[in-house]
Design an enzyme around this catalytic site. Structure first.
Site, PDB file in Angstrom:
ATOM      1  N   GLU A   1     -46.602  12.972  29.264  1.00 56.44           N
ATOM      2  CA  GLU A   1     -45.606  13.571  28.376  1.00 56.44           C
ATOM      3  C   GLU A   1     -44.335  13.756  29.169  1.00 56.44           C
ATOM      4  O   GLU A   1     -44.344  13.701  30.393  1.00 56.44           O
ATOM      5  CB  GLU A   1     -46.111  14.904  27.807  1.00 56.44           C
ATOM      6  CG  GLU A   1     -46.298  16.024  28.829  1.00 56.44           C
ATOM      7  CD  GLU A   1     -45.037  16.837  29.108  1.00 56.44           C
ATOM      8  OE1 GLU A   1     -44.157  16.903  28.232  1.00 56.44           O
ATOM      9  OE2 GLU A   1     -44.929  17.385  30.217  1.00 56.44           O
TER      10      GLU A   1
ATOM     11  N   SER B   1     -45.597  21.153  32.365  1.00 55.96           N
ATOM     12  CA  SER B   1     -44.254  20.781  32.782  1.00 55.96           C
ATOM     13  C   SER B   1     -44.188  20.759  34.313  1.00 55.96           C
ATOM     14  O   SER B   1     -44.908  19.991  34.943  1.00 55.96           O
ATOM     15  CB  SER B   1     -43.231  21.744  32.173  1.00 55.96           C
ATOM     16  OG  SER B   1     -41.913  21.270  32.343  1.00 55.96           O
TER      17      SER B   1
ATOM     18  N   HIS C   1     -44.010  19.100  25.407  1.00 55.92           N
ATOM     19  CA  HIS C   1     -42.903  19.994  25.077  1.00 55.92           C
ATOM     20  C   HIS C   1     -42.579  20.033  23.586  1.00 55.92           C
ATOM     21  O   HIS C   1     -41.554  20.592  23.189  1.00 55.92           O
ATOM     22  CB  HIS C   1     -41.653  19.598  25.850  1.00 55.92           C
ATOM     23  CG  HIS C   1     -41.725  19.882  27.321  1.00 55.92           C
ATOM     24  ND1 HIS C   1     -42.460  19.109  28.199  1.00 55.92           N
ATOM     25  CD2 HIS C   1     -41.150  20.870  28.059  1.00 55.92           C
ATOM     26  CE1 HIS C   1     -42.326  19.595  29.427  1.00 55.92           C
ATOM     27  NE2 HIS C   1     -41.536  20.656  29.367  1.00 55.92           N
TER      28      HIS C   1
END
Length: 300
Positions: A203, A111, A271
């Site tokens: 992502e 992330s 995620h």
């Protein structure tokens, strides 16, 4: 590009340090995650990781000092983020990455931690896109086993089969990437330098389809994606169609397939429910005929 230098694999008893370079976090989850890590490794952290400054885990000075102290410690085997969120793009460009180049160690997280993976790539050091400590605090036995395997045996092959083939073909190159929003932000700051012949993994989370379109269109217009050998798409979790009802999948296919390189989708990372550890800098082979991606130095 020259091969990335891979840090030394972890062993039982390796020294690791947990840092909080981004957002505040669930204290219980991180303490449980550190407790589990402490059963196998020598875990260190500063109580200052629990500081809060709005949407940050303390001010920039605290977080940068903590990051630099870990980067400059030659006996550390890994630096693992407590949580992602937001904040690393405020300080990552100021970090002592020369210290990482002198003494490579695993930078672990995902992330927001994509910003650190970008900086590691810039100095030629491999890193590990994997759960943050909070994720390890959830007690998922499979995720914990994969985490240990990745860091103790990063040279082992991984094969991800039964993927979706969005654009046929084969490709082979070093794996790079992570969170699209953070990669886009790093590009805006002049920090993103994707190597020729790389395989890009993407992502994201909670981004609407038009925002995904905007970021990919900007990266295309800037020529950032022109030298890629292939692309592998992971989870785009809770990324909605927006008021115009355009699915994110459609945006991704239209913007990425136009690049003319092989593309596979469905890699279980990001995620979503499963976040498989990915060794960034390792050789990735995309096989559109068999709908699979193989990670590892001996990939065929």
């Amino acid at each position: 590009m020259s091969p990335l230098r891979m840090p030394t694999p972890l062993v039982r008893g390796s020294r690791i340090r947990v840092i909080a370079p981004s957002s505040p976090f669930d204290r219980a989850l991180v303490l449980r995650g550190m407790g589990w890590l402490g059963e196998r490794y020598h875990v260190e952290f500063s109580w200052s990781i629990f500081e809060r400054r709005g949407f940050l885990a303390g001010d920039d000075a605290r977080r940068l000092d903590e990051l630099n102290a870990a980067l400059r410690d030659p006996s550390l085997a890994a630096i693992i983020a407590a949580r992602g969120g937001y904040g690393l793009t405020r300080i990552a460009h100021l970090a002592d990455l020369a210290a990482l180049a002198r003494s490579p160690k695993w930078l672990v997280g995902f992330s927001d931690v994509t910003a650190l993976h970008v900086e590691a790539l810039n100095v030629g050091v491999g890193s590990m896109h994997a759960h943050n400590v909070a994720g390890m605090g959830r007690g998922d036995a499979g995720a914990r086993s994969a985490f240990v395997r990745a860091l103790e045996h990063p040279e082992q092959q991984q094969c991800f089969a039964n993927l979706e083939v969005w654009r046929a073909g084969s490709a082979c190159g070093p794996l790079v990437g992570g969170n699209l929003t953070v990669l886009f932000t790093c590009h805006a700051a002049g920090r993103l330098h994707l190597p020729r012949g790389a395989v890009l993994a993407l992502e994201d989370v909670t981004e609407s389809s038009y925002r995904i379109d905007r970021m990919l269109s900007a990266l295309r217009a800037a020529g950032v994606l022109d030298l890629l050998a292939g692309i592998v798409v992971g989870d785009f979790t809770d990324c909605g169609a927006g008021q115009h009802g355009v699915p994110v999948r459609d945006v991704l296919m239209e913007r990425l397939c136009g690049l003319g390189v092989p593309i596979l989708a469905g890699l279980p990372f990001g995620h979503g429910r499963t976040n498989e550890p990915l060794c960034l800098g390792a050789l990735a082979t995309l096989d559109g005929t068999r709908a699979r991606v193989i990670l590892g130095a001996d990939a065929p």
